[in-house]
Design a protein around this motif. Sequence first.
Motif, PDB file in Angstrom:
ATOM      1  N   ASP A   1      50.360  31.276  18.085  1.00 43.62           N
ATOM      2  CA  ASP A   1      51.211  30.338  18.803  1.00 43.62           C
ATOM      3  C   ASP A   1      50.419  29.168  19.378  1.00 43.62           C
ATOM      4  OD1 ASP A   1      53.340  31.967  18.262  1.00 43.62           O
ATOM      5  OD2 ASP A   1      53.373  32.938  20.239  1.00 43.62           O
ATOM      6  N   LEU A   2      49.104  29.296  19.449  1.00 45.99           N
ATOM      7  CA  LEU A   2      48.279  28.241  20.021  1.00 45.99           C
ATOM      8  C   LEU A   2      48.266  26.983  19.151  1.00 45.99           C
ATOM      9  CD1 LEU A   2      45.198  30.399  21.113  1.00 45.99           C
ATOM     10  CD2 LEU A   2      46.996  29.483  22.602  1.00 45.99           C
ATOM     11  N   ALA A   3      48.397  27.162  17.825  1.00 45.52           N
ATOM     12  CA  ALA A   3      48.330  26.035  16.901  1.00 45.52           C
ATOM     13  C   ALA A   3      49.700  25.376  16.751  1.00 45.52           C
ATOM     14  CB  ALA A   3      47.825  26.506  15.540  1.00 45.52           C
TER      15      ALA A   3
ATOM     16  N   PHE B   1      39.441  31.308  18.574  1.00 47.77           N
ATOM     17  CA  PHE B   1      39.452  29.856  18.412  1.00 47.77           C
ATOM     18  C   PHE B   1      39.207  29.221  19.773  1.00 47.77           C
ATOM     19  CE2 PHE B   1      41.313  25.613  18.224  1.00 47.77           C
ATOM     20  CZ  PHE B   1      40.689  25.125  17.078  1.00 47.77           C
ATOM     21  N   GLN B   2      38.073  28.557  19.892  1.00 49.41           N
ATOM     22  CA  GLN B   2      37.650  27.910  21.140  1.00 49.41           C
ATOM     23  C   GLN B   2      37.752  28.878  22.315  1.00 49.41           C
ATOM     24  OE1 GLN B   2      39.813  24.191  21.503  1.00 49.41           O
ATOM     25  NE2 GLN B   2      38.799  23.293  19.717  1.00 49.41           N
ATOM     26  N   GLY B   3      37.309  30.110  22.078  1.00 49.12           N
ATOM     27  CA  GLY B   3      37.255  31.122  23.123  1.00 49.12           C
ATOM     28  C   GLY B   3      38.493  31.981  23.267  1.00 49.12           C
ATOM     29  N   ASP B   4      39.607  31.578  22.665  1.00 48.63           N
ATOM     30  CA  ASP B   4      40.842  32.357  22.748  1.00 48.63           C
ATOM     31  C   ASP B   4      40.911  33.359  21.590  1.00 48.63           C
ATOM     32  OD1 ASP B   4      42.019  31.091  25.022  1.00 48.63           O
ATOM     33  OD2 ASP B   4      42.508  29.366  23.762  1.00 48.63           O
ATOM     34  N   TRP B   5      41.214  34.605  21.940  1.00 53.23           N
ATOM     35  CA  TRP B   5      41.324  35.649  20.924  1.00 53.23           C
ATOM     36  C   TRP B   5      42.522  35.374  20.019  1.00 53.23           C
ATOM     37  CZ3 TRP B   5      45.294  39.216  20.056  1.00 53.23           C
ATOM     38  CH2 TRP B   5      44.992  40.248  19.153  1.00 53.23           C
ATOM     39  N   ILE B   6      42.309  35.543  18.717  1.00 49.24           N
ATOM     40  CA  ILE B   6      43.374  35.343  17.740  1.00 49.24           C
ATOM     41  C   ILE B   6      43.821  36.668  17.129  1.00 49.24           C
ATOM     42  CG2 ILE B   6      44.046  34.228  15.576  1.00 49.24           C
ATOM     43  CD1 ILE B   6      43.654  32.268  17.877  1.00 49.24           C
TER      44      ILE B   6
END
Length: 599
Positions: free
Chosen positions: A253-255, A225-230
């Motif tokens: 945890d990003l959301a 998501f926007q470059g961050d691995w999920i």
Amino acid sequence: MIDTKSLIKKKDSRSADYPRPQFRRRDWVDLNGTWKFRFDDDELGEKEAWFSGDVLEGEIQVPYAYQSEKSEVNEQSQHQVVWYEKSFEWKKSKNELYLHFEAVDYFTKVWVNGQFIGEHEGGHTPFSFLISPVLIDGDNTITVRVQDDNSVEQPIGKQSWKSDNFLCWYTRTTGIWQPVWLEEVAPIHLEDARMTPKVEDSSLHVQGSIKGHQHPVYLEAEVFFQGDWITTAGAWVNANQKTVEISLDIQSDLADFRVFYWSPDTPNLYDIRFTLKDRERTYDQVDSYFGMRSIETDGERILLNRESFYQKLILDQGYYPGSLMTATSKQMEEDLRKVKEMGFNGVRRHQTIADRRYMYWCDRLGLVMWAEMPSSFHFSTTSMSRMMDESRKMNEKHYNHPSVIIYTLMNESWGVNEIYHRKDQQNFVNALYYQAKAIDPTRLIVGNDGWEHTLTDILTIHDYNSDAESMRQSYEKKDEFVNGSPSKTSRKQNYAKGYRYSGEPVMVSEYGGIAYGSSDDNDWGYGSRPESKGEVLDRLEQLTNVIMNTEFIQGFCYTQLTDVEQEVNGLLNQDHEYKFDPEKIRKIIAQQSNGFVFE
């Protein structure tokens, strides 16, 4: 001799003109541009083996239909059979080469180097052929024959089947009208990936289709998501299997609430990369995206991501200046940005199956979309078969797009004119409904939009009453109008005989249609014609307020986005420029809020 040979230059699939933005390999070959072209009114082409080459004498600009200005043929008379030819240079390799057609109207036959490759029936959905077995090193030639009878037993949508345009039916489209391109893939490759978001448990279900493997291979899916691995997950596929299923937990945890949801206000998209490999090598890699979005009904309400969702749609006929149903990615983007600027949160793409880049921009910009099957206009076993086949392909084409929330399968009883009392026509619409539900149970379905409903998830009504007070009175008493005929313009019953309202949400899926901007006697619109822009906006506000102030109506679709040929009821003109101040329209449209907002 006309030279239409393409100097093959692979293009980056991240380019705006790439035709399939939700399934990207690294590069592709664009075959749009100048092709050889010829009419075949006497149907001599196959008998005289025009597919052998060097017979076609004219030129056309692909992917524009010959009836359009941008085709540089611009011929308005009807020609049922047309031929195309394109040469290109290629160096053979161990890889496979696919020839893709995004849409050709209507019956297509294809030869490469004089050898028959295959055929396709249907005017609105993508198809492809494997052509590498007949390629040679050096010059290769593609020949295409298209037959379009413009029959009322074909799904033709808004194309006039008469000699001239009439009412709200427009210029015909014959032949290639969406991009043509080449794609090189490894013999072992990912053929397709169906992505199903499951908001209820914050997961994504992937069903992948693998082609060409003779031993076990592994399909891996990586989500960002926007470059961050999920997350990453995968599964092995045995040699005797074609289909593999993967489930991915999308929580992070990003959301703020564990998942980045897709909606018109927050069109969040996850990137996903598919890698097909074994323990020794990588065979294929495809980049895609998806949105975490759910759509459902709860009694009389429509829920998007489990929140009440009021739809403010505008009807888009999908016609463009000088090019009929064909558009560039930039044109699609500009139109959809104007839709957002005017305060609408979605589009009903009417009687055409849109280019895949159109759905891409709806996904990116945050516009819900109703996808709609073009109608045929005569009920027969032939028309039923054609509608069933192409509506299935329509469902498959739209499956992965989060913006698409509703399928409309028929419109205003077109092609099923006696549906009110004929059981066979009712059963046909129900068959379309159940087929769509079997292919895609995640979306809502409208069987016959506007009136005379059979099976449907939403009671949709078309009402072109131009008098706001009269329209208000039609919807005062819900218990009376739902099983009646509220529209004073159509006078049609909401339900076909034997069917009744059963508590589904109600929407006015066509209204307005206010004509303005031309005084030509042949121009067309709904109701009396206003004399000023101010009068148009006053009527728009009054009619829209009637719908918004009727508590149990869950949304609307205004007719329409642009003027199209003789139809002049657009908020944009024929050149897709504003006819009215968009901010004034926005103030009228953007009155209803949805769900809840944290302050």
